[in-house]
Design an enzyme around this catalytic site. Structure first.
Site, mmCIF file in Angstrom:
data_model
loop_
_atom_site.group_PDB
_atom_site.id
_atom_site.type_symbol
_atom_site.label_atom_id
_atom_site.label_comp_id
_atom_site.label_asym_id
_atom_site.label_seq_id
_atom_site.Cartn_x
_atom_site.Cartn_y
_atom_site.Cartn_z
ATOM 1 N N GLU A 1 4.575 -11.146 -5.992
ATOM 2 C CA GLU A 1 3.550 -11.270 -7.032
ATOM 3 C C GLU A 1 3.974 -10.695 -8.384
ATOM 4 O O GLU A 1 3.352 -10.993 -9.412
ATOM 5 C CB GLU A 1 2.248 -10.603 -6.574
ATOM 6 C CG GLU A 1 2.273 -9.085 -6.470
ATOM 7 C CD GLU A 1 2.778 -8.556 -5.138
ATOM 8 O OE1 GLU A 1 2.444 -7.404 -4.786
ATOM 9 O OE2 GLU A 1 3.533 -9.284 -4.450
ATOM 10 N N LYS B 1 -10.223 -11.779 -16.855
ATOM 11 C CA LYS B 1 -10.503 -11.969 -18.284
ATOM 12 C C LYS B 1 -9.957 -13.296 -18.799
ATOM 13 O O LYS B 1 -10.631 -14.012 -19.546
ATOM 14 C CB LYS B 1 -9.891 -10.808 -19.073
ATOM 15 C CG LYS B 1 -10.318 -10.739 -20.527
ATOM 16 C CD LYS B 1 -11.671 -10.078 -20.628
ATOM 17 C CE LYS B 1 -12.007 -9.673 -22.038
ATOM 18 N NZ LYS B 1 -13.236 -8.875 -22.111
ATOM 19 N N GLY C 1 0.830 -1.201 0.000
ATOM 20 C CA GLY C 1 0.000 0.000 0.000
ATOM 21 C C GLY C 1 0.862 1.248 0.000
ATOM 22 O O GLY C 1 2.053 1.197 0.335
ATOM 23 N N HIS D 1 7.962 -7.816 -3.162
ATOM 24 C CA HIS D 1 6.703 -8.179 -3.828
ATOM 25 C C HIS D 1 6.863 -9.482 -4.611
ATOM 26 O O HIS D 1 7.316 -9.471 -5.763
ATOM 27 C CB HIS D 1 6.258 -7.062 -4.768
ATOM 28 C CG HIS D 1 5.753 -5.846 -4.063
ATOM 29 N ND1 HIS D 1 4.440 -5.699 -3.693
ATOM 30 C CD2 HIS D 1 6.397 -4.730 -3.639
ATOM 31 C CE1 HIS D 1 4.280 -4.532 -3.076
ATOM 32 N NE2 HIS D 1 5.456 -3.929 -3.022
ATOM 33 N N CYS E 1 5.104 -6.348 1.877
ATOM 34 C CA CYS E 1 5.463 -4.925 1.876
ATOM 35 C C CYS E 1 4.754 -4.184 3.025
ATOM 36 O O CYS E 1 5.096 -4.369 4.174
ATOM 37 C CB CYS E 1 5.167 -4.305 0.514
ATOM 38 S SG CYS E 1 5.933 -2.677 0.281
ATOM 39 N N TYR E 2 3.741 -3.372 2.714
ATOM 40 C CA TYR E 2 2.995 -2.689 3.773
ATOM 41 C C TYR E 2 2.434 -3.702 4.761
ATOM 42 O O TYR E 2 2.336 -3.433 5.963
ATOM 43 C CB TYR E 2 1.864 -1.858 3.172
ATOM 44 C CG TYR E 2 1.055 -1.069 4.186
ATOM 45 C CD1 TYR E 2 1.388 0.252 4.499
ATOM 46 C CD2 TYR E 2 -0.045 -1.641 4.838
ATOM 47 C CE1 TYR E 2 0.651 0.974 5.429
ATOM 48 C CE2 TYR E 2 -0.781 -0.924 5.768
ATOM 49 C CZ TYR E 2 -0.434 0.382 6.061
ATOM 50 O OH TYR E 2 -1.167 1.085 6.987
ATOM 51 N N GLY F 1 -22.055 -9.516 -27.946
ATOM 52 C CA GLY F 1 -21.266 -10.311 -28.879
ATOM 53 C C GLY F 1 -19.816 -10.406 -28.464
ATOM 54 O O GLY F 1 -19.031 -11.140 -29.069
ATOM 55 N N GLY F 2 -19.427 -9.662 -27.411
ATOM 56 C CA GLY F 2 -18.072 -9.733 -26.880
ATOM 57 C C GLY F 2 -17.886 -10.946 -25.979
ATOM 58 O O GLY F 2 -18.822 -11.710 -25.730
ATOM 59 N N VAL F 3 -16.670 -11.111 -25.474
ATOM 60 C CA VAL F 3 -16.320 -12.300 -24.696
ATOM 61 C C VAL F 3 -17.157 -12.408 -23.418
ATOM 62 O O VAL F 3 -17.768 -13.450 -23.143
ATOM 63 C CB VAL F 3 -14.817 -12.287 -24.328
ATOM 64 C CG1 VAL F 3 -14.458 -13.499 -23.470
ATOM 65 C CG2 VAL F 3 -13.965 -12.252 -25.582
ATOM 66 N N ASP F 4 -17.203 -11.332 -22.635
ATOM 67 C CA ASP F 4 -17.791 -11.406 -21.298
ATOM 68 C C ASP F 4 -19.285 -11.719 -21.339
ATOM 69 O O ASP F 4 -19.753 -12.653 -20.671
ATOM 70 C CB ASP F 4 -17.557 -10.100 -20.534
ATOM 71 C CG ASP F 4 -16.093 -9.708 -20.504
ATOM 72 O OD1 ASP F 4 -15.254 -10.605 -20.653
ATOM 73 O OD2 ASP F 4 -15.792 -8.518 -20.369
ATOM 74 N N SER F 5 -20.046 -10.956 -22.112
ATOM 75 C CA SER F 5 -21.494 -11.183 -22.132
ATOM 76 C C SER F 5 -21.823 -12.519 -22.793
ATOM 77 O O SER F 5 -22.788 -13.184 -22.408
ATOM 78 C CB SER F 5 -22.216 -10.031 -22.850
ATOM 79 O OG SER F 5 -21.895 -9.981 -24.218
ATOM 80 N N SER F 6 -21.008 -12.938 -23.771
ATOM 81 C CA SER F 6 -21.268 -14.213 -24.446
ATOM 82 C C SER F 6 -21.051 -15.397 -23.507
ATOM 83 O O SER F 6 -21.866 -16.320 -23.448
ATOM 84 C CB SER F 6 -20.375 -14.352 -25.681
ATOM 85 O OG SER F 6 -20.643 -13.336 -26.617
#
Length: 516
Positions: free
Chosen positions: A171, A372, A55, A169, A82-83, A224-229
């Protein structure tokens, strides 16, 4: 919640989402909560362990995030980063102070405690990524030093209390042994099981949706995109004919998009789809409008109006609509509960979140726990075609924010042709899946040209291609000259009305990915 999880408490680090991703990569479920979360909120997640993120604040600042130190007394394994290390030190009786020498960027760490399970099978000297201006000057009672740099404490532990912490870090990819360290924490210390898989997610989500919806009916706004499909296919697997998807042509879709999406969704995926051609309605509202934010608001508001009309029509046919399916992803959820405070609106986002209250719909957001790349993995397990799953992101307001100035049917047609050439040539060069976004922009700039000994005076088209992981930052792509040459040649020869092509080499920041 049924799934056990690793709870990450976010103290405002720019890397918090990376922690979650690195844990998910080990097939272990993780959730990010603001550090201000109450103990019962944390326990509601069935936590196997707690990770305290980095942070920007100092633990002794008056405006330090007000986290509950009781998280250190739950008896669960804790990893401070870290923090997080400084939070542990400060609240358990140690001392944190400004470091005489701050450490930012690459650093070398010596691992002192070789019996520490966190460092199992990790070399004694490792290269890490540091980002801190404070240091643990005195360790809390019961803690011992596990790692150090030439300047400061780099790791501490109290195995009896099941608390470990590192100043660096793990990650970020700059810390070469970071993934190994996180694996050691998850499996050697926590005893987590790598059972967070697409198959497990699909099965549990389908069961939960079926139970939640019961005999009700749901509608889904499909782009028609990835997420809604993927969201639509997942919900369809759960409730089948009780789901109706609505796809609206807003007049600013890509070339042949209205027909392609219908074919994909109906024929390939078997969805119950209602397609609404409202292009004239949208373009009439956009006539004479040049301000980008006004364009976005008009398209968003008109979409809501069209969707509302269709929802009421569907409700009459089905006896009522109870649920709304949305393709909300986990980064949206995290950002909405960030501890970083309010941020300036760069541009408004188009979604269906502003539906009229009279609709009284309850939300189904089956992807709200996913990133995603995880959504694409779920889509592959649902046997969805790659031409849907690998689609580059496309803005909700469509080509309207890629046409600078007024949006007219003629200018939409010009950009559709130019954009279609860009996408075709990027695909032909084998670059489409390597690039985050690649597209054309129609500029409100005309210039003189010459074609066939004739003077021309036509529009300028800009090409934009960027690399990005999440859309938050982006670098322009150095497209091969031959690809640029082909794109430029095709556009000026095939698109009547454009006689000049330029290439945008601006990164984000300072620019944005879209031009409007």
């Amino acid at each position: 919640m049924d799934t056990s999880s690793i709870v990450i408490l976010d103290f405002g680090s720019q890397y918090t989402q990376l922690i979650a991703r690195r844990i998910r990569e080990q097939n272990v479920f993780s959730v990010v909560l603001p550090c201000t979360a109450k103990i019962d909120e944390i326990q509601a997640q069935n936590p196997l362990a707690i990770i305290l993120s980095g942070g920007p604040c100092s633990v002794y600042d008056a405006d330090a995030p007000p986290a509950d130190p009781e998280v250190l007394n739950l008896g669960l394994p804790v990893l401070g980063i870290c923090y997080g290390l400084q939070f542990i030190t400060h609240h358990l009786g140690g001392k944190v102070s400004p470091a005489p020498r701050r450490e930012y960027g690459h650093a070398e760490v010596e691992l002192i405690d070789r019996a520490n399970p966190l460092f199992s099978e990790i070399p004694a000297n490792i290269h890490v990524w540091m980002s801190h201006g404070d240091e643990a000057l005195e360790l809390p009672p019961g803690f011992h030093l596990t790692a150090k740099t030439a300047n400061a404490v780099a790791g501490i532990a109290n195995p009896e209390r099941r608390i470990w912490a590192v100043q660096f870090h793990p990650e970020v990819h700059h810390t070469k042994q970071g993934s190994a360290l996180l694996r050691n924490f998850l499996f050697s210390i926590v005893g987590a099981k790598p059972d967070w898989t697409p198959g497990h997610f699909i099965q549990s989500t389908v069961t939960a949706i079926r139970k939640k919806v019961g005999s009700g009916h749901a509608i889904c706004a499909l782009s028609g995109g990835v997420d809604s499909s993927v969201a639509a296919v997942l919900v369809n697997q759960a409730i089948g004919g009780q789901l109706t998807c609505v796809f609206v042509n807003n007049g600013v879709l890509r070339r042949d998009e209205f027909q392609k999406v219908q074919r994909n969704m109906r024929d390939n995926l078997g969805l119950n789809l209602v397609a609404v051609d409202a292009s004239e309605r949208f373009l009439a509202k956009l006539a004479g409008v040049t301000d980008p934010e006004t364009k976005r608001k008009i398209i968003g508001n008109e979409f809501i109006a069209v969707f509302d009309d269709e929802a009421h029509r569907i409700a009459k046919q089905t006896g009522g609509v109870d649920w709304l399916v949305q393709g909300t992803l986990y980064p949206d959820v995290i950002e909405s509960s960030s501890v970083k405070g309010p941020s300036q609106t760069i541009k408004s986002h188009h979604n269906v979140g502003g539906l009229p209250e009279t609709m009284k719909l309850k939300l189904i957001e089956p992807l709200r726990d996913l990133f995603k790349d995880e959504v694409r993995r779920i889509g592959r397990d649902l046997h969805m075609p790659d031409d849907i799953l690998q689609r580059q992101p496309f803005p909700g307001p469509g080509l309207a924010v890629r046409i600078l100035g007024e949006v007219t049917p003629e200018r939409v047609a010009l950009l559709q042709e130019a954009d279609d050439i860009v996408v075709a040539e990027i695909k032909a060069a084998g670059l489409y899946q390597q690039i985050w976004q690649s597209f054309a922009v129609l500029l409100p700039v005309k210039s003189v040209g010459v074609m066939g000994d004739q003077r021309t005076y036509a529009y300028t088209c800009a090409i934009r291609a960027v690399h990005s992981e999440d859309g938050m930052t982006a670098d322009w792509v150095p497209l091969p000259y031959e690809v640029l040459k082909t794109i430029s040649s095709r556009i000026v020869n095939e698109v009547r009305g454009i006689n000049r092509v330029v290439y945008d080499i601006t990164s984000k920041p300072p620019g944005t990915i879209e031009w409007e």
